[in-house]
Design an enzyme around this catalytic site. Structure first.
Site, PDB file in Angstrom:
ATOM      1  N   ASN A  37       0.866  -1.183   0.000  1.00 43.98           N
ATOM      2  CA  ASN A  37       0.000   0.000   0.000  1.00 43.98           C
ATOM      3  C   ASN A  37       0.902   1.232   0.000  1.00 43.98           C
ATOM      4  O   ASN A  37       1.982   1.215   0.600  1.00 43.98           O
ATOM      5  CB  ASN A  37      -0.889   0.013   1.247  1.00 43.98           C
ATOM      6  CG  ASN A  37      -1.984   1.057   1.146  1.00 43.98           C
ATOM      7  OD1 ASN A  37      -2.933   0.884   0.376  1.00 43.98           O
ATOM      8  ND2 ASN A  37      -1.859   2.144   1.903  1.00 43.98           N
ATOM      9  N   SER A 133     -17.677  -7.784  -7.885  1.00 44.18           N
ATOM     10  CA  SER A 133     -18.924  -7.379  -7.231  1.00 44.18           C
ATOM     11  C   SER A 133     -19.075  -8.054  -5.880  1.00 44.18           C
ATOM     12  O   SER A 133     -18.546  -9.134  -5.652  1.00 44.18           O
ATOM     13  CB  SER A 133     -20.120  -7.734  -8.105  1.00 44.18           C
ATOM     14  OG  SER A 133     -21.307  -7.421  -7.411  1.00 44.18           O
ATOM     15  N   LYS A 187     -19.543  -5.602 -15.689  1.00 45.03           N
ATOM     16  CA  LYS A 187     -19.694  -5.170 -14.284  1.00 45.03           C
ATOM     17  C   LYS A 187     -20.516  -3.874 -14.235  1.00 45.03           C
ATOM     18  O   LYS A 187     -21.355  -3.688 -13.347  1.00 45.03           O
ATOM     19  CB  LYS A 187     -18.311  -4.978 -13.646  1.00 45.03           C
ATOM     20  CG  LYS A 187     -18.329  -4.312 -12.262  1.00 45.03           C
ATOM     21  CD  LYS A 187     -19.094  -5.130 -11.229  1.00 45.03           C
ATOM     22  CE  LYS A 187     -18.888  -4.749  -9.789  1.00 45.03           C
ATOM     23  NZ  LYS A 187     -19.023  -3.385  -9.392  1.00 45.03           N
ATOM     24  N   HIS A 190     -24.057  -4.831 -14.815  1.00 48.26           N
ATOM     25  CA  HIS A 190     -24.494  -5.481 -13.566  1.00 48.26           C
ATOM     26  C   HIS A 190     -24.945  -4.418 -12.564  1.00 48.26           C
ATOM     27  O   HIS A 190     -26.007  -4.525 -11.948  1.00 48.26           O
ATOM     28  CB  HIS A 190     -23.336  -6.327 -13.003  1.00 48.26           C
ATOM     29  CG  HIS A 190     -23.469  -6.685 -11.552  1.00 48.26           C
ATOM     30  ND1 HIS A 190     -23.267  -5.767 -10.530  1.00 48.26           N
ATOM     31  CD2 HIS A 190     -23.794  -7.843 -10.940  1.00 48.26           C
ATOM     32  CE1 HIS A 190     -23.476  -6.359  -9.375  1.00 48.26           C
ATOM     33  NE2 HIS A 190     -23.787  -7.614  -9.590  1.00 48.26           N
ATOM     34  N   ASN A 191     -24.126  -3.371 -12.404  1.00 44.38           N
ATOM     35  CA  ASN A 191     -24.481  -2.315 -11.451  1.00 44.38           C
ATOM     36  C   ASN A 191     -25.733  -1.569 -11.899  1.00 44.38           C
ATOM     37  O   ASN A 191     -26.552  -1.169 -11.070  1.00 44.38           O
ATOM     38  CB  ASN A 191     -23.324  -1.337 -11.281  1.00 44.38           C
ATOM     39  CG  ASN A 191     -22.219  -1.913 -10.413  1.00 44.38           C
ATOM     40  OD1 ASN A 191     -22.074  -3.121 -10.316  1.00 44.38           O
ATOM     41  ND2 ASN A 191     -21.429  -1.066  -9.787  1.00 44.38           N
ATOM     42  N   GLU A 194     -28.547  -3.584 -10.967  1.00 44.41           N
ATOM     43  CA  GLU A 194     -28.672  -3.445  -9.498  1.00 44.41           C
ATOM     44  C   GLU A 194     -29.478  -2.178  -9.151  1.00 44.41           C
ATOM     45  O   GLU A 194     -30.353  -2.214  -8.282  1.00 44.41           O
ATOM     46  CB  GLU A 194     -27.260  -3.377  -8.928  1.00 44.41           C
ATOM     47  CG  GLU A 194     -27.134  -3.199  -7.446  1.00 44.41           C
ATOM     48  CD  GLU A 194     -25.648  -3.026  -7.053  1.00 44.41           C
ATOM     49  OE1 GLU A 194     -24.807  -3.835  -7.486  1.00 44.41           O
ATOM     50  OE2 GLU A 194     -25.342  -2.064  -6.337  1.00 44.41           O
TER      51      GLU A 194
HETATM   52  P1  NBP Z   1     -10.686   3.545  -2.029  1.00 43.17           P
HETATM   53  O1  NBP Z   1     -11.429   3.677  -3.310  1.00 43.17           O
HETATM   54  O2  NBP Z   1     -11.130   4.320  -0.857  1.00 43.17           O
HETATM   55  O3  NBP Z   1      -9.126   3.877  -2.295  1.00 43.17           O
HETATM   56  C1  NBP Z   1      -8.185   3.926  -1.239  1.00 43.17           C
HETATM   57  C2  NBP Z   1      -6.906   3.244  -1.666  1.00 43.17           C
HETATM   58  O4  NBP Z   1      -6.333   3.885  -2.825  1.00 43.17           O
HETATM   59  C3  NBP Z   1      -5.844   3.330  -0.571  1.00 43.17           C
HETATM   60  O5  NBP Z   1      -5.143   2.104  -0.551  1.00 43.17           O
HETATM   61  C4  NBP Z   1      -4.962   4.474  -1.059  1.00 43.17           C
HETATM   62  O6  NBP Z   1      -3.637   4.432  -0.574  1.00 43.17           O
HETATM   63  C5  NBP Z   1      -4.967   4.188  -2.533  1.00 43.17           C
HETATM   64  N1  NBP Z   1      -4.470   5.292  -3.359  1.00 43.17           N
HETATM   65  C6  NBP Z   1      -4.990   6.504  -3.617  1.00 43.17           C
HETATM   66 BR1  NBP Z   1      -6.526   7.126  -2.881  1.00 43.17          BR
HETATM   67  N2  NBP Z   1      -4.252   7.242  -4.446  1.00 43.17           N
HETATM   68  C7  NBP Z   1      -3.194   6.474  -4.731  1.00 43.17           C
HETATM   69  C8  NBP Z   1      -2.053   6.681  -5.544  1.00 43.17           C
HETATM   70  N3  NBP Z   1      -1.894   7.793  -6.254  1.00 43.17           N
HETATM   71  N4  NBP Z   1      -1.132   5.700  -5.596  1.00 43.17           N
HETATM   72  C9  NBP Z   1      -1.284   4.572  -4.885  1.00 43.17           C
HETATM   73  N5  NBP Z   1      -2.367   4.298  -4.118  1.00 43.17           N
HETATM   74  C10 NBP Z   1      -3.301   5.242  -4.036  1.00 43.17           C
HETATM   75  O7  NBP Z   1     -10.596   1.988  -1.619  1.00 43.17           O
HETATM   76  P2  NBP Z   1     -11.741   0.864  -1.603  1.00 43.17           P
HETATM   77  O8  NBP Z   1     -13.047   1.368  -1.091  1.00 43.17           O
HETATM   78  O9  NBP Z   1     -11.090  -0.300  -0.941  1.00 43.17           O
HETATM   79  O10 NBP Z   1     -11.979   0.518  -3.154  1.00 43.17           O
HETATM   80  C11 NBP Z   1     -10.933   0.084  -4.010  1.00 43.17           C
HETATM   81  C12 NBP Z   1     -11.481  -0.089  -5.428  1.00 43.17           C
HETATM   82  O11 NBP Z   1     -12.506  -1.086  -5.419  1.00 43.17           O
HETATM   83  C13 NBP Z   1     -12.122   1.177  -6.016  1.00 43.17           C
HETATM   84  O12 NBP Z   1     -11.839   1.243  -7.393  1.00 43.17           O
HETATM   85  C14 NBP Z   1     -13.601   0.941  -5.822  1.00 43.17           C
HETATM   86  O13 NBP Z   1     -14.383   1.624  -6.785  1.00 43.17           O
HETATM   87  C15 NBP Z   1     -13.683  -0.561  -6.014  1.00 43.17           C
HETATM   88  N6  NBP Z   1     -14.852  -1.172  -5.384  1.00 43.17           N
HETATM   89  C16 NBP Z   1     -15.207  -0.820  -4.118  1.00 43.17           C
HETATM   90  C17 NBP Z   1     -16.311  -1.436  -3.526  1.00 43.17           C
HETATM   91  C18 NBP Z   1     -16.713  -1.105  -2.119  1.00 43.17           C
HETATM   92  O14 NBP Z   1     -17.722  -1.676  -1.665  1.00 43.17           O
HETATM   93  N7  NBP Z   1     -15.991  -0.264  -1.411  1.00 43.17           N
HETATM   94  C19 NBP Z   1     -17.024  -2.400  -4.234  1.00 43.17           C
HETATM   95  C20 NBP Z   1     -16.612  -2.763  -5.496  1.00 43.17           C
HETATM   96  C21 NBP Z   1     -15.513  -2.130  -6.059  1.00 43.17           C
HETATM   97  P3  NBP Z   1      -3.265   5.235   0.768  1.00 43.17           P
HETATM   98  O15 NBP Z   1      -3.662   4.358   1.907  1.00 43.17           O
HETATM   99  O16 NBP Z   1      -1.791   5.417   0.667  1.00 43.17           O
HETATM  100  O17 NBP Z   1      -4.021   6.535   0.739  1.00 43.17           O
END
Ligand code: NBP
Length: 483
Positions: A37, A133, A187, A190-191, A194
């Site tokens: 990370n 998903s 995907k 799918h959304n 949804e």
């Molecule tokens: P977030 O979408 O909140 O992203 C946070 C992560 O991105 C942290 O690890 C952060 O690192 C990293 N990051 C950022 Br912000 N800028 C960065 C950069 N320039 N270089 C490297 N790392 C960077 O996380 P999430 O909610 O876990 O979702 C991750 C992905 O999964 C997204 O694309 C989201 O759309 C997708 N998704 C989410 C869900 C859900 O239910 N949440 C469902 C399905 C898909 P840091 O810690 O150093 O800031």
């Protein structure tokens, strides 16, 4: 357990909620997983809290992370969609070797995925855009995964993804969807489905609550019962849970204390925009996106609520409550069927437009578990495409046609009742219009062609002979053939 010397079969970059849950899922299922990370605190936190769940290889630099992967290296990016994804792709492509695989597991727009695949391929590496998903719970316990990208990547990636995906009747909820952006495209749709599924459930709730005058707890029971029949699905199940929930602070039904303005992150909007671009009438999905937008139009709603808009004559519900509940159930089933049928139309059109060769049976199979729209109903969809992979529309499958025989009258009654009660039911109503439009022998499009010829000489075709025609509207109104 962590071991810096062991090579990992898979790596995860980005350890916020989705990435760390996915990494734990890999580790719990016997894979050695490399984790990285940008800010190392999240990596430390993951190892500290869950390091005992399996084999993790943590790194504090992208170079160490890449070096900790077995070849061909496979790394899944789970960072914030957009610029962050591009930045990480660039770092990985720089540090990796020819034939290594970069996977984007975020919610990327499929056109970005197409662009990224081209860029990464030009640098000698493989790029896989994979829709994932199921939210955070799915990432941890088994998501539905929709990977696109080159077929060769699937050969090495497939078994690892199968080890963490949801599983229904022994079949993992993951398969190769098609080249470049195909995975993120399906995907996205799918959304969109949804959104429509949630909206029609919302409309059913609205009618029972404000039409039949039922309390949330009573409606929760109705949804619980519905969940044991044709509507058996994750969304119906959680609807019952939400409706039965009391606000811990006031003791009121939770649904009554939640502000009625629905949010969105954009995938439904993308689906609607793409439907417009492809010319596919995905009315249920688009109407659901608009319904969320309307719910959030706070100032306009407040002005309208303050009595500025006449309601006309509002009638009371004049049918037996039990009969109305059953009618609403059937209307919900019908509108849901239309939303899925339209979603599969969009996938077919996208697949043809971009040359992906997406098999609808695969989607009906991998959406049965792990994802938000998981439902028993998907087995029926799979059976429909098994019988005829070239169905002109899902609702034309003999099984669904048979279902519609039973649904159509209650559906019409519910749309009439909603209108008379003055209650909004945008997807119930527009889906019925879509259905009647499909069935109609003649559409007013003939009149529209006449109008277009009148003001813009846009010409028209005739029903009785081939050719292209024009009327001299401002002259003697004679007919000329232009082609
Ligand atoms: P977030 O979408 O909140 O992203 C946070 C992560 O991105 C942290 O690890 C952060 O690192 C990293 N990051 C950022 Br912000 N800028 C960065 C950069 N320039 N270089 C490297 N790392 C960077 O996380 P999430 O909610 O876990 O979702 C991750 C992905 O999964 C997204 O694309 C989201 O759309 C997708 N998704 C989410 C869900 C859900 O239910 N949440 C469902 C399905 C898909 P840091 O810690 O150093 O800031």
């Amino acid at each position: 357990m962590t071991d810096k010397n062991e090579l990992a079969q898979i790596g995860v970059v980005g350890l916020a909620v989705m990435g760390s849950n996915l990494a734990r899922n890999f580790a719990r299922n016997g894979n050695t997983v490399a984790v990285y990370n940008r800010s190392p605190e999240k990596t430390h936190a993951l190892i500290e809290a869950h390091g005992e769940e399996g084999n993790f290889v943590p790194s504090e630099t992208i170079e160490d992370f890449v070096a900790s992967l077995e070849r061909p290296r496979k790394a899944i990016i789970m960072v914030k969609a957009g610029k962050a994804t591009d930045a990480v792709i660039d770092q990985l492509a720089e540090a990796m070797d020819e034939g290594d695989v970069i996977i984007d597991g975020g919610n990327a727009l499929f056109t970005d995925t197409i662009r990224r695949e081209k860029d990464v391929a030009a640098r000698g590496k493989h790029f896989v855009g994979a829709g994932i998903s199921g939210g955070e719970e799915g990432a941890l316990n088994g998501p539905s995964i929709m990977p696109g990208g080159p077929k060769e990547s699937w050969e090495t990636l497939g078994p690892i993804l199968e080890s963490i995906a949801a599983n229904v009747d022994g079949t993992p909820c993951v398969t190769h969807i098609g080249p470049d952006g195909a995975g993120h495209f399906v995907k996205m749709v799918h959304n969109g489905i949804e959104y429509a599924d949630m909206q029609v459930i919302g409309e059913a709730y609205q009618l029972l609550r404000y039409g039949a005058g039922m309390e949330p707890a009573e409606i929760a029971e109705v949804f619980r019962e519905w969940n044991s029949g044709d509507l058996d699905s994750y969304l119906i199940e959680i609807t019952a849970e939400v409706l039965a929930q009391k606000d811990p602070e006031t003791g009121a039904p939770l649904v009554d204390v939640i502000v009625d303005a629905a949010g969105q992150k954009g995938t439904g909007r993308w689906t609607a925009i793409n439907g417009l671009e492809l010319g596919v009438p995905i009315t249920g999905i688009a109407e659901s996106v608009f319904a969320r937008a309307l719910s959030s139009s706070t100032a306009q709603r407040r002005a309208a609520q303050e009595g500025q808009l006449p309601a006309g004559t509002i009638k009371e519900l004049d049918v037996d409550k039990a009969a109305f509940i059953e009618d609403v159930r059937r209307a919900l089933y019908a509108a849901k069927l239309i939303a899925y049928s339209q979603g599969f139309d969009e996938i077919k059109a996208g697949s043809e437009e971009f040359g992906w060769d997406v098999d609808p049976r695969d989607l009906a199979t991998i959406w049965r578990g792990g994802c938000i729209i998981r439902a028993k109903f998907l087995d029926r969809i799979r059976a429909a495409y098994d019988k005829n992979a070239d169905l002109p529309a899902l609702i034309l499958d003999p099984y669904f046609k048979g279902e519609l025989e039973d649904l159509i009258d209650p559906w019409r009654r519910v749309v009439v009742a909603a209108t008379q009660l003055g209650l909004p039911a945008p997807v119930f109503a527009s889906s019925l219009s879509y259905y009647d439009s499909l069935r109609a022998e003649r559409l007013p499009a003939a009149l529209i062609q006449g109008q277009r010829d009148f003001f813009g000489a846009h010409t028209f075709k005739r029903t009785d002979k081939p050719g292209v025609f024009h009327i001299e509207w401002s002259g003697d109104r004679s007919l000329t053939q232009t082609d």
